[in-house]
Design a protein around this motif. Structure first.
Motif, PDB file in Angstrom:
ATOM      1  N   GLN A  37     112.599   2.937  81.440  1.00  0.00           N
ATOM      2  CA  GLN A  37     112.790   4.360  81.186  1.00  0.00           C
ATOM      3  C   GLN A  37     114.183   4.807  81.636  1.00  0.00           C
ATOM      4  OE1 GLN A  37     110.128   6.638  80.214  1.00  0.00           O
ATOM      5  NE2 GLN A  37     111.600   8.282  80.083  1.00  0.00           N
ATOM      6  N   ASP A  41     124.946  15.692  76.024  1.00  0.00           N
ATOM      7  CA  ASP A  41     124.575  17.116  76.096  1.00  0.00           C
ATOM      8  C   ASP A  41     123.081  17.302  75.866  1.00  0.00           C
ATOM      9  OD1 ASP A  41     124.894  16.254  73.443  1.00  0.00           O
ATOM     10  OD2 ASP A  41     125.295  18.269  72.715  1.00  0.00           O
ATOM     11  N   LEU A  42     122.543  16.550  74.894  1.00  0.00           N
ATOM     12  CA  LEU A  42     121.128  16.702  74.564  1.00  0.00           C
ATOM     13  C   LEU A  42     120.241  16.113  75.664  1.00  0.00           C
ATOM     14  CD1 LEU A  42     119.252  17.782  72.433  1.00  0.00           C
ATOM     15  CD2 LEU A  42     119.399  15.597  71.238  1.00  0.00           C
ATOM     16  N   VAL A  43     120.657  14.973  76.211  1.00  0.00           N
ATOM     17  CA  VAL A  43     119.877  14.365  77.291  1.00  0.00           C
ATOM     18  C   VAL A  43     119.829  15.316  78.490  1.00  0.00           C
ATOM     19  CG1 VAL A  43     119.799  12.447  78.927  1.00  0.00           C
ATOM     20  CG2 VAL A  43     120.349  12.020  76.537  1.00  0.00           C
ATOM     21  N   GLN A  44     120.960  15.967  78.760  1.00  0.00           N
ATOM     22  CA  GLN A  44     120.976  16.928  79.860  1.00  0.00           C
ATOM     23  C   GLN A  44     120.077  18.120  79.552  1.00  0.00           C
ATOM     24  OE1 GLN A  44     124.819  17.855  81.430  1.00  0.00           O
ATOM     25  NE2 GLN A  44     123.946  18.998  83.137  1.00  0.00           N
ATOM     26  N   ALA A  45     120.043  18.539  78.271  1.00  0.00           N
ATOM     27  CA  ALA A  45     119.199  19.678  77.889  1.00  0.00           C
ATOM     28  C   ALA A  45     117.715  19.330  77.963  1.00  0.00           C
ATOM     29  CB  ALA A  45     119.567  20.157  76.489  1.00  0.00           C
ATOM     30  N   PHE A  46     117.382  18.057  78.090  1.00  0.00           N
ATOM     31  CA  PHE A  46     115.981  17.669  78.308  1.00  0.00           C
ATOM     32  C   PHE A  46     115.605  17.742  79.791  1.00  0.00           C
ATOM     33  CE2 PHE A  46     115.999  14.929  74.249  1.00  0.00           C
ATOM     34  CZ  PHE A  46     115.459  15.967  73.518  1.00  0.00           C
ATOM     35  N   GLY A  47     116.586  17.998  80.641  1.00  0.00           N
ATOM     36  CA  GLY A  47     116.273  18.170  82.054  1.00  0.00           C
ATOM     37  C   GLY A  47     116.772  17.035  82.931  1.00  0.00           C
ATOM     38  N   ILE A  48     117.661  16.197  82.399  1.00  0.00           N
ATOM     39  CA  ILE A  48     118.166  15.075  83.195  1.00  0.00           C
ATOM     40  C   ILE A  48     119.568  15.421  83.691  1.00  0.00           C
ATOM     41  CG2 ILE A  48     118.863  12.645  83.085  1.00  0.00           C
ATOM     42  CD1 ILE A  48     116.599  12.432  80.884  1.00  0.00           C
ATOM     43  N   ASN A  49     119.805  15.179  84.976  1.00  0.00           N
ATOM     44  CA  ASN A  49     121.103  15.488  85.566  1.00  0.00           C
ATOM     45  C   ASN A  49     122.107  14.394  85.166  1.00  0.00           C
ATOM     46  OD1 ASN A  49     123.300  16.022  87.177  1.00  0.00           O
ATOM     47  ND2 ASN A  49     122.054  16.651  88.925  1.00  0.00           N
ATOM     48  N   ALA A  61     116.214  23.465  81.447  1.00  0.00           N
ATOM     49  CA  ALA A  61     115.071  22.716  80.903  1.00  0.00           C
ATOM     50  C   ALA A  61     113.927  22.676  81.916  1.00  0.00           C
ATOM     51  CB  ALA A  61     115.511  21.299  80.541  1.00  0.00           C
ATOM     52  N   ARG A  62     114.283  22.575  83.197  1.00  0.00           N
ATOM     53  CA  ARG A  62     113.249  22.474  84.237  1.00  0.00           C
ATOM     54  C   ARG A  62     112.442  23.760  84.376  1.00  0.00           C
ATOM     55  NH1 ARG A  62     112.315  17.184  86.060  1.00  0.00           N
ATOM     56  NH2 ARG A  62     114.172  16.072  85.360  1.00  0.00           N
ATOM     57  N   MET A 108     123.891  24.928  76.664  1.00  0.00           N
ATOM     58  CA  MET A 108     124.729  23.890  76.063  1.00  0.00           C
ATOM     59  C   MET A 108     126.046  24.467  75.533  1.00  0.00           C
ATOM     60  SD  MET A 108     121.691  21.949  74.063  1.00  0.00           S
ATOM     61  CE  MET A 108     122.499  20.421  73.596  1.00  0.00           C
ATOM     62  N   LEU A 122     111.362   9.981  76.052  1.00  0.00           N
ATOM     63  CA  LEU A 122     112.631  10.266  76.730  1.00  0.00           C
ATOM     64  C   LEU A 122     112.619  11.553  77.573  1.00  0.00           C
ATOM     65  CD1 LEU A 122     115.652   9.224  76.983  1.00  0.00           C
ATOM     66  CD2 LEU A 122     116.162  11.015  75.348  1.00  0.00           C
ATOM     67  N   ARG A 166     124.300  11.023  73.131  1.00  0.00           N
ATOM     68  CA  ARG A 166     124.347  12.489  73.168  1.00  0.00           C
ATOM     69  C   ARG A 166     124.103  12.983  74.589  1.00  0.00           C
ATOM     70  NH1 ARG A 166     122.974  15.897  68.796  1.00  0.00           N
ATOM     71  NH2 ARG A 166     123.256  17.489  70.371  1.00  0.00           N
ATOM     72  N   SER A 210     122.353  23.007  81.883  1.00  0.00           N
ATOM     73  CA  SER A 210     121.250  22.858  80.938  1.00  0.00           C
ATOM     74  C   SER A 210     120.071  22.072  81.521  1.00  0.00           C
ATOM     75  CB  SER A 210     121.737  22.232  79.633  1.00  0.00           C
ATOM     76  OG  SER A 210     122.293  20.976  79.862  1.00  0.00           O
ATOM     77  N   ASP A 211     120.320  21.120  82.420  1.00  0.00           N
ATOM     78  CA  ASP A 211     119.178  20.381  82.972  1.00  0.00           C
ATOM     79  C   ASP A 211     118.314  21.287  83.851  1.00  0.00           C
ATOM     80  OD1 ASP A 211     121.615  20.132  84.538  1.00  0.00           O
ATOM     81  OD2 ASP A 211     120.490  18.897  85.934  1.00  0.00           O
ATOM     82  N   SER A 216     119.843   4.116  69.540  1.00  0.00           N
ATOM     83  CA  SER A 216     119.701   2.940  70.402  1.00  0.00           C
ATOM     84  C   SER A 216     118.327   2.909  71.082  1.00  0.00           C
ATOM     85  CB  SER A 216     120.817   2.922  71.447  1.00  0.00           C
ATOM     86  OG  SER A 216     120.827   4.135  72.163  1.00  0.00           O
ATOM     87  N   LEU A 217     117.454   3.861  70.712  1.00  0.00           N
ATOM     88  CA  LEU A 217     116.101   3.891  71.270  1.00  0.00           C
ATOM     89  C   LEU A 217     115.088   3.744  70.132  1.00  0.00           C
ATOM     90  CD1 LEU A 217     117.772   5.181  73.590  1.00  0.00           C
ATOM     91  CD2 LEU A 217     115.901   6.758  73.965  1.00  0.00           C
ATOM     92  N   SER A 239     116.588   3.844  79.161  1.00  0.00           N
ATOM     93  CA  SER A 239     116.581   4.656  77.940  1.00  0.00           C
ATOM     94  C   SER A 239     117.361   5.954  78.175  1.00  0.00           C
ATOM     95  CB  SER A 239     115.154   4.923  77.461  1.00  0.00           C
ATOM     96  OG  SER A 239     114.483   5.818  78.315  1.00  0.00           O
ATOM     97  N   TYR A 240     117.338   6.492  79.399  1.00  0.00           N
ATOM     98  CA  TYR A 240     118.186   7.659  79.694  1.00  0.00           C
ATOM     99  C   TYR A 240     119.662   7.292  79.518  1.00  0.00           C
ATOM    100  CZ  TYR A 240     114.141   9.814  82.077  1.00  0.00           C
ATOM    101  OH  TYR A 240     112.930  10.340  82.388  1.00  0.00           O
ATOM    102  N   MET A 255     119.999  27.458  75.956  1.00  0.00           N
ATOM    103  CA  MET A 255     119.744  26.140  76.541  1.00  0.00           C
ATOM    104  C   MET A 255     120.841  25.721  77.527  1.00  0.00           C
ATOM    105  SD  MET A 255     117.054  24.336  75.949  1.00  0.00           S
ATOM    106  CE  MET A 255     116.859  23.617  77.556  1.00  0.00           C
ATOM    107  N   PHE A 280     117.762   9.309  68.850  1.00  0.00           N
ATOM    108  CA  PHE A 280     118.716   8.342  69.381  1.00  0.00           C
ATOM    109  C   PHE A 280     118.573   6.996  68.675  1.00  0.00           C
ATOM    110  CE2 PHE A 280     117.950  11.443  72.694  1.00  0.00           C
ATOM    111  CZ  PHE A 280     119.241  11.833  72.973  1.00  0.00           C
ATOM    112  N   ARG A 339     121.001   4.801  77.741  1.00  0.00           N
ATOM    113  CA  ARG A 339     121.369   4.562  76.339  1.00  0.00           C
ATOM    114  C   ARG A 339     121.462   5.875  75.571  1.00  0.00           C
ATOM    115  NH1 ARG A 339     116.926   1.289  74.356  1.00  0.00           N
ATOM    116  NH2 ARG A 339     116.035   1.513  76.434  1.00  0.00           N
ATOM    117  N   ALA A 340     120.498   6.767  75.814  1.00  0.00           N
ATOM    118  CA  ALA A 340     120.507   8.044  75.106  1.00  0.00           C
ATOM    119  C   ALA A 340     121.738   8.858  75.510  1.00  0.00           C
ATOM    120  CB  ALA A 340     119.230   8.824  75.401  1.00  0.00           C
TER     121      ALA A 340
END
Lengths: 293, 234
Positions: free
Chosen positions: A170, A183-191, B78-79, B54, B103, A181, B74-75, B94-95, A173-174, B52, B92, A176-177
């Motif tokens: 997992q 910006d999008l991974v961060q918008a999912f809540g990942i720092n 999202a929280r 962004m 994800l 992108r 943005s993170d 590569s996924l 996958s963060y 968001m 993505f 690679r993602a």
């Protein structure tokens, strides 16, 4: 015993082993570069200096603090990785919005500064580091020193462990993602900025680990990284920038090819990797394992 | 009246030098489906990106459940329980499908369970080991929606979820949105296709030049058809 084109098996297998050892260093170093380049788009020219710092860290731990090799194997990469974290936070993180070239110039400059400081303090004649695993085993066709077998084994484990972490977990996958992108991974809540910092630290730690492994084989010396890193960059280009599997396979493969060249056509052994690089760039510019952009 | 779940007030936003949002203001109540309608370039996607976090350069006030978001990264946003499905879907390459689906981290409890998601989008289960971008456009859209349903986010920002899709898939996405509404999700939708918007939404905001110029309840859509056609230039 058999002979091949007038080469004794001792010489052949001896060079094969040397090739594997060199390949283990190429793989570890190009893997760190690939991890860093993949996520950050930064060509980390400080990598050679960080490899050298790993070797020095283990020498200092032993000589100043009495920490033996096996302790340094864990501690030195962590300490050097921490310097990487500081460098990323202080300097590199300010360059992401600029062209690649700025990251390259910054890390190249940092390498020169670091190597200069170590040269001023320790000279360039090299410091000895005792082999923690003396002796070896006679396999009949060749003599296998324990320490060299250990270096090949541990680097295989670390390389494939890193590959597994990036391609199959997992956390991977963060990573690679975020390569595609952020910006999008961060918008999912990942720092993402913190993840980038830690990734740089990890890549630097891999370089330092290679340095610790190298200390008992090569002398500990401020320019040891500068000499090696040029070949490692060629390995990265052949394998494909940012490709994890590419850097592992190409690293070991080119080490072996270089070793074989030393047996069959020693004159070419210093240039064979660059000749291969030129051919690969002509036939497949994205590298053997790279994807075209 | 109770405070809106999402309140956007006098938001200005810039891409580099260009000033895109000029005092955008609107509200979305809990459990509502609200659309932003407007021509291309009116600032609808930029509004979503501003909510968001962004959009680097933004000013004004965006509150979610009473908490100010405008200065958060943005993170952090999202929280709070807000999830974004971008217009370009953001699958993505590569996924694989499974990794794409898993994800986004779970940010709150109460997200949809995996079997529920597979019930809605059976194709995703069949193709879970395919590369994400090898899916058809419709399947990619479903994946992009499915992955934010797991996270427990209660406010979904869906940017043109029907764009370029076959009518049967548009219908399936419409059913999904209505089902999510019944489950209590709040949704903000950007739509070009107002015939589709009319089948799912409670209210419509008309956006022009980076601000809201009108609000039309869905029940009054028929009466305002002519006005809307002038707004949208259709």
């Amino acid at each position: 015993m058999f002979e091949l084109l007038g080469v004794s098996p001792q010489a052949l297998f001896g060079q094969l082993l040397l090739g594997l050892i060199n390949g283990a260093f190429y793989a570890l170093l190009s893997l760190g570069l690939a991890v860093i380049f993949g996520l950050m788009n930064v060509i980390n020219f400080t990598h050679g200096a960080q490899y050298m710092m790993g070797a020095f860290a283990s020498w200092m731990l032993l000589n100043y603090l009495g920490v033996p090799y096996w302790g340094a194997l864990v501690l030195a990469p962590i300490l050097v990785a921490l310097t990487g974290v500081v460098i990323e936070r202080l300097f590199i993180s300010r360059l992401y919005h600029l062209d690649h070239l700025y990251g390259l110039l910054l890390t190249f400059g940092l390498a020169l500064v670091t190597e200069g400081l170590f040269r001023r303090e320790y000279g360039i004649s090299g410091l000895p580091y005792a082999n923690p695993l003396p002796g070896g085993i006679n396999l009949g066709f060749m003599f296998l020193p324990w320490y060299r077998a250990w270096v090949v084994a541990i680097s295989l484990v670390v390389c494939f462990g890193t590959w597994f972490m990036i391609e199959k977990t997992q956390l991977g996958s963060y990573l690679r993602a975020a390569t595609e992108r952020p910006d999008l991974v961060q918008a999912f809540g990942i720092n993402v900025p913190r993840m980038i910092t830690l990734t740089y630290g990890f890549g630097v730690g891999l370089a330092a680990l290679a340095g610790v492994l190298a200390a008992p084989i090569y002398s500990v010396n401020p320019v040891m990284g500068a000499n090696l890193i040029i070949v490692v960059f060629a390995v990265v280009v052949i394998g494909g920038m940012g490709s994890i599997m590419g850097s592992i396979v190409t690293g070991f493969g080119l080490g072996v090819i270089e070793g074989l060249t030393k047996v069959f056509y020693p004159e070419a052994s210093n240039t064979v990797i660059f000749v291969i690089m030129a051919i690969v760039l002509m036939v497949r510019p994205q590298g053997l394992f790279g994807t075209p952009k | 009246m109770a405070e809106a779940q999402l309140a956007v007030r006098d938001v200005h936003g810039w891409y580099g030098e260009s000033h895109i949002l000029h005092g955008m203001s609107f509200e979305v109540n809990a459990g509502e489906v609200v659309t932003l309608l407007g021509r291309n370039g009116a600032g609808k996607t930029t509004t979503m990106r501003a909510i968001m976090g962004m959009l680097a350069n933004r000013k004004g006030s965006i509150t979610y459940e009473g908490q100010e978001l405008i200065r958060l990264k943005s993170d952090r946003i999202a929280r709070h329980g807000i999830a974004y499905c971008p217009e370009e879907r953001g699958i993505f390459s590569s996924l694989n499908v499974w990794e794409n689906l898993m994800l986004p981290p779970v940010v709150k409890s109460g997200g949809l369970a995996l079997d529920k998601i597979y019930q809605l989008f059976p194709n995703l289960e069949e193709r879970s080991s395919s590369q994400g971008t090898k899916l058809s456009g419709g399947e990619q859209q479903m994946l992009a929606i499915a992955r934010i349903l797991r996270t427990g986010a209660k406010l979904l920002l869906l940017d043109e979820p029907t764009e370029g899709l076959a009518p049967v898939i548009v219908q399936q996405i419409g059913n999904t949105i209505r089902m999510l509404r019944e489950q209590g999700f709040t949704m903000l939708l950007v739509e070009q296709n107002f015939h589709f918007a009319a089948t799912v939404a409670d209210r419509h905001y008309v956006v022009e030049h980076g601000r809201v110029i009108d609000m039309i309840p869905n029940s009054a859509l028929a009466a305002n058809r002519e006005k809307l056609q002038t707004y949208l230039g259709v």
